[in-house]
Design a protein around this motif. Sequence first.
Motif, mmCIF file in Angstrom:
data_model
loop_
_atom_site.group_PDB
_atom_site.id
_atom_site.type_symbol
_atom_site.label_atom_id
_atom_site.label_comp_id
_atom_site.label_asym_id
_atom_site.label_seq_id
_atom_site.Cartn_x
_atom_site.Cartn_y
_atom_site.Cartn_z
ATOM 1 N N LYS A 15 -14.123 24.129 -36.070
ATOM 2 C CA LYS A 15 -13.369 23.029 -35.451
ATOM 3 C C LYS A 15 -13.699 22.860 -33.972
ATOM 4 O O LYS A 15 -14.003 21.757 -33.513
ATOM 5 C CB LYS A 15 -11.853 23.281 -35.567
ATOM 6 N N THR A 16 -13.615 23.967 -33.228
ATOM 7 C CA THR A 16 -13.808 23.854 -31.780
ATOM 8 C C THR A 16 -15.256 23.482 -31.462
ATOM 9 O O THR A 16 -15.525 22.655 -30.575
ATOM 10 C CB THR A 16 -13.387 25.166 -31.087
ATOM 11 N N THR A 17 -16.185 24.055 -32.203
ATOM 12 C CA THR A 17 -17.605 23.751 -31.992
ATOM 13 C C THR A 17 -17.877 22.261 -32.237
ATOM 14 O O THR A 17 -18.562 21.597 -31.444
ATOM 15 C CB THR A 17 -18.455 24.608 -32.965
ATOM 16 N N SER A 38 -5.140 21.581 -29.243
ATOM 17 C CA SER A 38 -3.822 21.738 -29.870
ATOM 18 C C SER A 38 -3.661 23.130 -30.474
ATOM 19 O O SER A 38 -2.705 23.386 -31.197
ATOM 20 C CB SER A 38 -3.618 20.669 -30.949
ATOM 21 N N ASP A 39 -4.606 24.009 -30.178
ATOM 22 C CA ASP A 39 -4.559 25.358 -30.752
ATOM 23 C C ASP A 39 -4.008 26.338 -29.724
ATOM 24 O O ASP A 39 -4.616 26.505 -28.655
ATOM 25 C CB ASP A 39 -5.976 25.776 -31.166
ATOM 26 N N PRO A 40 -2.866 26.990 -30.010
ATOM 27 C CA PRO A 40 -2.327 27.945 -29.045
ATOM 28 C C PRO A 40 -3.319 29.053 -28.681
ATOM 29 O O PRO A 40 -3.206 29.660 -27.616
ATOM 30 C CB PRO A 40 -1.102 28.519 -29.751
ATOM 31 N N GLY A 42 -6.239 28.563 -27.781
ATOM 32 C CA GLY A 42 -6.836 28.050 -26.545
ATOM 33 C C GLY A 42 -8.339 28.185 -26.425
ATOM 34 O O GLY A 42 -8.861 28.256 -25.304
ATOM 35 N N SER A 43 -9.066 28.178 -27.526
ATOM 36 C CA SER A 43 -10.527 28.312 -27.416
ATOM 37 C C SER A 43 -11.152 27.165 -26.623
ATOM 38 O O SER A 43 -12.055 27.383 -25.813
ATOM 39 C CB SER A 43 -11.176 28.333 -28.802
ATOM 40 N N ALA A 44 -10.678 25.951 -26.865
ATOM 41 C CA ALA A 44 -11.266 24.815 -26.142
ATOM 42 C C ALA A 44 -10.939 24.916 -24.650
ATOM 43 O O ALA A 44 -11.760 24.570 -23.796
ATOM 44 C CB ALA A 44 -10.770 23.492 -26.729
ATOM 45 N N VAL A 82 -8.907 15.669 -30.954
ATOM 46 C CA VAL A 82 -7.954 16.780 -31.023
ATOM 47 C C VAL A 82 -8.601 17.958 -31.750
ATOM 48 O O VAL A 82 -9.017 17.837 -32.910
ATOM 49 C CB VAL A 82 -6.669 16.362 -31.776
ATOM 50 N N ASP A 83 -8.683 19.068 -31.051
ATOM 51 C CA ASP A 83 -9.186 20.312 -31.651
ATOM 52 C C ASP A 83 -7.998 20.993 -32.335
ATOM 53 O O ASP A 83 -7.025 21.371 -31.688
ATOM 54 C CB ASP A 83 -9.757 21.195 -30.542
ATOM 55 N N GLY A 84 -8.089 21.135 -33.653
ATOM 56 C CA GLY A 84 -6.937 21.543 -34.445
ATOM 57 C C GLY A 84 -6.554 23.003 -34.314
ATOM 58 O O GLY A 84 -7.359 23.866 -33.968
HETATM 59 MG MG MG Z 1 -10.889 26.632 -32.684
#
Ligand code: MG
Length: 209
Positions: A15-17, A38-40, A42-44, A82-84
């Motif tokens: 997802k983030t990639t 939107s991911d707690p 926080g990778s993005a 939105v990054d899930g």
């Molecule tokens: Mg991710």
Amino acid sequence: MPIISILNPKGGSGKTTITTNLARSLHERGHKVLIVDSDPQGSARDWHAANEENPLPLVALDRANNVKSLPNVAAAYDFVMVDGAAKLEDMIAASIKITDFVFIPVTPSPYDLWAASDLVEFIKARQEVTDGKPAARFIISRAIAGTRLGDEIVTALAEQGLGVFTTHITQRQVYPQTASEGGTVFDSKNADALAEVNALTDEILAFID
Ligand code: MG
Ligand code: ADP
């Protein structure tokens, strides 16, 4: 203006990639793009913080209530990506309600496809009460270069009843390598990776048109 959510409750599906590379690709084409983490986990956010010269704005909205405000913010952008989140049902549900398009990265494994069934059912239930919004498609992620999808994957995909983009994102070192510097394949000279991200962008733009 459209809000595009990259969702799959399974971690590691890409997802983030895909969010960061597609966002950069749209930016390269002159569009004004906002990334929403939107991911707690926080990778993005970590990716963004790793590069002071990142050309893309990013905001963190990792509570379901915050996500509801996104349509107001989206008016100022050509695209919101939105990054899930992983495994956070209320976050994913909130994202589906405000999003125009959902793209679901799945690795080419029947297990991963089956694991996405609940998400697909949720999207379909939403589509029934909204006249088809959000439209949804799969993106094959982390595919092995030079191989075709196996018959069992094609069957498992068809069973889910959503379409799939023709372009696959291949498993390549250049994705984590560029991410570790807060970049994307657009910071590399990897022609194959650039070609697949650009081809996927073309397909997505045609799909949402
Ligand atoms: Mg991710
Ligand atoms: P998610 O956001 O769904 O958890 P990520 O995009 O963070 O997935 O990917 C999980 C891990 O796999 C990361 O270390 C990432 O760098 C790596 N990865 C993702 N996509 C690819 C790819 N196409 N090729 C190589 N590594 C990848």
